[in-house]
Design a protein around this motif. Sequence first.
Motif, mmCIF file in Angstrom:
data_model
loop_
_atom_site.group_PDB
_atom_site.id
_atom_site.type_symbol
_atom_site.label_atom_id
_atom_site.label_comp_id
_atom_site.label_asym_id
_atom_site.label_seq_id
_atom_site.Cartn_x
_atom_site.Cartn_y
_atom_site.Cartn_z
ATOM 1 N N GLY A 1 -6.929 61.732 14.307
ATOM 2 C CA GLY A 1 -7.318 61.671 12.903
ATOM 3 C C GLY A 1 -7.180 63.021 12.223
ATOM 4 O O GLY A 1 -6.584 63.965 12.746
ATOM 5 N N ARG A 2 -7.750 63.107 11.031
ATOM 6 C CA ARG A 2 -7.654 64.316 10.217
ATOM 7 C C ARG A 2 -8.261 65.505 10.951
ATOM 8 O O ARG A 2 -9.399 65.443 11.406
ATOM 9 C CB ARG A 2 -8.368 64.094 8.888
ATOM 10 C CG ARG A 2 -8.578 65.361 8.084
ATOM 11 C CD ARG A 2 -9.245 65.062 6.743
ATOM 12 N NE ARG A 2 -8.253 64.698 5.740
ATOM 13 C CZ ARG A 2 -8.543 64.458 4.463
ATOM 14 N NH1 ARG A 2 -9.797 64.501 4.056
ATOM 15 N NH2 ARG A 2 -7.591 64.148 3.596
ATOM 16 N N PRO A 3 -7.522 66.625 11.056
ATOM 17 C CA PRO A 3 -8.090 67.799 11.735
ATOM 18 C C PRO A 3 -9.218 68.410 10.917
ATOM 19 O O PRO A 3 -9.176 68.435 9.684
ATOM 20 C CB PRO A 3 -6.896 68.759 11.839
ATOM 21 C CG PRO A 3 -5.974 68.340 10.742
ATOM 22 C CD PRO A 3 -6.144 66.861 10.590
ATOM 23 N N THR A 4 -10.222 68.912 11.616
ATOM 24 C CA THR A 4 -11.352 69.587 10.988
ATOM 25 C C THR A 4 -11.458 70.982 11.565
ATOM 26 O O THR A 4 -11.508 71.163 12.789
ATOM 27 C CB THR A 4 -12.662 68.816 11.246
ATOM 28 O OG1 THR A 4 -12.541 67.494 10.717
ATOM 29 C CG2 THR A 4 -13.843 69.521 10.591
ATOM 30 N N LEU A 5 -11.490 71.984 10.705
ATOM 31 C CA LEU A 5 -11.592 73.356 11.177
ATOM 32 C C LEU A 5 -12.919 73.579 11.883
ATOM 33 O O LEU A 5 -13.955 73.045 11.480
ATOM 34 C CB LEU A 5 -11.477 74.332 10.004
ATOM 35 C CG LEU A 5 -10.132 74.414 9.283
ATOM 36 C CD1 LEU A 5 -10.209 75.440 8.165
ATOM 37 C CD2 LEU A 5 -8.993 74.743 10.237
ATOM 38 N N LEU A 6 -12.879 74.398 12.922
ATOM 39 C CA LEU A 6 -14.104 74.772 13.628
ATOM 40 C C LEU A 6 -14.605 76.077 13.042
ATOM 41 O O LEU A 6 -13.940 77.112 13.136
ATOM 42 C CB LEU A 6 -13.832 74.938 15.120
ATOM 43 C CG LEU A 6 -15.038 75.376 15.947
ATOM 44 C CD1 LEU A 6 -16.069 74.256 16.007
ATOM 45 C CD2 LEU A 6 -14.614 75.784 17.346
ATOM 46 N N LEU A 7 -15.784 76.044 12.438
ATOM 47 C CA LEU A 7 -16.424 77.239 11.917
ATOM 48 C C LEU A 7 -17.639 77.537 12.770
ATOM 49 O O LEU A 7 -18.403 76.638 13.133
ATOM 50 C CB LEU A 7 -16.822 77.071 10.452
ATOM 51 C CG LEU A 7 -15.652 77.217 9.462
ATOM 52 C CD1 LEU A 7 -14.915 75.903 9.299
ATOM 53 C CD2 LEU A 7 -16.140 77.713 8.110
ATOM 54 N N LEU A 8 -17.826 78.804 13.110
ATOM 55 C CA LEU A 8 -18.870 79.228 14.030
ATOM 56 C C LEU A 8 -20.069 79.784 13.286
ATOM 57 O O LEU A 8 -19.965 80.218 12.134
ATOM 58 C CB LEU A 8 -18.321 80.311 14.966
ATOM 59 C CG LEU A 8 -17.047 79.990 15.736
ATOM 60 C CD1 LEU A 8 -16.632 81.196 16.572
ATOM 61 C CD2 LEU A 8 -17.217 78.752 16.599
ATOM 62 N N ALA A 9 -21.200 79.784 13.963
ATOM 63 C CA ALA A 9 -22.342 80.547 13.482
ATOM 64 C C ALA A 9 -22.053 82.031 13.698
ATOM 65 O O ALA A 9 -21.251 82.404 14.568
ATOM 66 C CB ALA A 9 -23.609 80.140 14.227
ATOM 67 N N ALA A 10 -22.721 82.883 12.928
ATOM 68 C CA ALA A 10 -22.466 84.319 13.036
ATOM 69 C C ALA A 10 -22.669 84.824 14.453
ATOM 70 O O ALA A 10 -21.897 85.662 14.948
ATOM 71 C CB ALA A 10 -23.363 85.075 12.057
ATOM 72 N N ALA A 11 -23.684 84.305 15.138
ATOM 73 C CA ALA A 11 -23.981 84.764 16.500
ATOM 74 C C ALA A 11 -22.908 84.344 17.499
ATOM 75 O O ALA A 11 -22.845 84.888 18.609
ATOM 76 C CB ALA A 11 -25.343 84.225 16.942
ATOM 77 N N GLU A 12 -22.064 83.388 17.136
ATOM 78 C CA GLU A 12 -21.029 82.896 18.048
ATOM 79 C C GLU A 12 -19.688 83.608 17.878
ATOM 80 O O GLU A 12 -18.759 83.353 18.650
ATOM 81 C CB GLU A 12 -20.823 81.398 17.817
ATOM 82 C CG GLU A 12 -22.052 80.555 18.090
ATOM 83 C CD GLU A 12 -21.871 79.105 17.664
ATOM 84 O OE1 GLU A 12 -22.398 78.215 18.351
ATOM 85 O OE2 GLU A 12 -21.197 78.871 16.625
ATOM 86 N N VAL A 13 -19.577 84.479 16.888
ATOM 87 C CA VAL A 13 -18.308 85.152 16.630
ATOM 88 C C VAL A 13 -17.953 86.039 17.821
ATOM 89 O O VAL A 13 -18.784 86.824 18.285
ATOM 90 C CB VAL A 13 -18.394 85.993 15.344
ATOM 91 C CG1 VAL A 13 -17.136 86.842 15.158
ATOM 92 C CG2 VAL A 13 -18.585 85.074 14.136
ATOM 93 N N PRO A 14 -16.753 85.916 18.356
ATOM 94 C CA PRO A 14 -16.391 86.689 19.555
ATOM 95 C C PRO A 14 -16.324 88.181 19.282
ATOM 96 O O PRO A 14 -16.027 88.621 18.166
ATOM 97 C CB PRO A 14 -15.006 86.133 19.925
ATOM 98 C CG PRO A 14 -14.482 85.526 18.669
ATOM 99 C CD PRO A 14 -15.661 85.021 17.912
ATOM 100 N N GLU A 15 -16.602 88.962 20.318
ATOM 101 C CA GLU A 15 -16.504 90.409 20.206
ATOM 102 C C GLU A 15 -15.044 90.809 19.967
ATOM 103 O O GLU A 15 -14.120 90.153 20.423
ATOM 104 C CB GLU A 15 -17.019 91.072 21.477
ATOM 105 C CG GLU A 15 -18.511 90.881 21.714
ATOM 106 C CD GLU A 15 -18.975 91.633 22.951
ATOM 107 O OE1 GLU A 15 -18.157 92.385 23.531
ATOM 108 O OE2 GLU A 15 -20.157 91.467 23.328
#
Length: 313
Positions: free
Chosen positions: A54-68
Motif C-alpha cells: 500500500g501507500r508508503p508512510t515515512l518513518l519519523l522518530l522521537a528526538a530521543a531515537e535520533v541516531p548518533e
Amino acid sequence: MVDPAGPPLARTTLDRAAHRRNDPEWLARAWEQARVLVVDIAEGGRALAGAGPGRPTLLLLAAAEVPEGATARLFLGVEPDGTPVFAVDGPLPVIPETRAVSLREVGHLLTDSDAGLFTTAVALGNWHARHAYSSTTGLPTTVTDAGWTRVDESGGHIWPRTDPAMIVLVHDGKPGLDGRCLLGNNAAWRPHDGVRRFSCLAGYVEPGESAEAAVHREVSEEVGIGLDHVEYAGSQAWPFPGSLMLGFLAHADPAQPVRVDPEEIAHARWFTRREIADVLAGTPVDADEGNRVGLPPPSSIALYLVHRWLDES
C-alpha cells in the motif's frame, strides 16, 4: 488523470512557522516533543518508510531515537495537530519492517503531509551539503536559524536558494485523440531495458530573463519550434539538487520542422493523445531502433503536465 491538488511534490500540510527559527528557547522545547525525519543526503536523500504493502508512510522518530552522528537539527515546521517536525542528515538507522526510499521513487505516492516533509527535508539537506564554505569569502560556514541560514567566520550570511527552471508541454491545441504533443529524448538519456524515455522540454531560467521568455528560448534552441501561446500550469520543487520547476503548456504548429540541438536533444517527435494514453496504459508504442516509448517518472511535474493535456480532450 491529473491530480486536482496540483503537481505531486507541491503538496503539503506544513506550517513552516518561520517566526520560530530564531527562537532558541522555543526550538529547544519543540525538539523534545518533535517528530524527526532522518534523511541520508550522501545516499541520494533517502529516508525510511514502512515496508508493508500500500501507500508508503515515512518513518519519523522521537528526538530521543535520533541516531548518533546526525547533523544539525533542521526545523521544517509545525503540522496541523501542533507537532513540530525536524529533519537531520545522517545514515539511516536499521529498523525492522522498514525500507529506504527516495523522493523520486515515492513522492507521488505519499500523503500530502509526508510529501511536503520529504521534499523540504531533501531540498534543505542538499543546500547545506553544498554550502559548507562561503562562496563570497571562502570561509567555513555553520548552521544557524534552525537550519535556514549559514554564517561564516566573518559574520557573512548565506540563505537557501533554489534555481528556477521552466518545463513545458508543447501541443497543437487540438482536442480529441488525434491532438498531438511534442516530447523530447534528452541526449544524456540512454535507452534502458528497451525503453527510450521522452519528456517535456525544459531548461534553466537565465539571469535577467522571465520564465515565459525562457520557455520560448529553450523550445527554439532545443527543437527549433516557435510558440503561439504560453500558459502557466503550476510549479513544484525538484530538489536534485535544488531546482524549482515552473510548469507551462504551450501551443505550436506541428507543420514547423523539428530541428533538434544534438547536444541537448537526441530525439524529438510529435505524439497523439492516443499514443500517450497507450503508453500510460502499458501498451507498447514504438520509439526507434527496437525501443519502445517511456514517459517521465510519476513524481515529476513533467508527467503532471502530460496528464493535464490528456484531460483536456
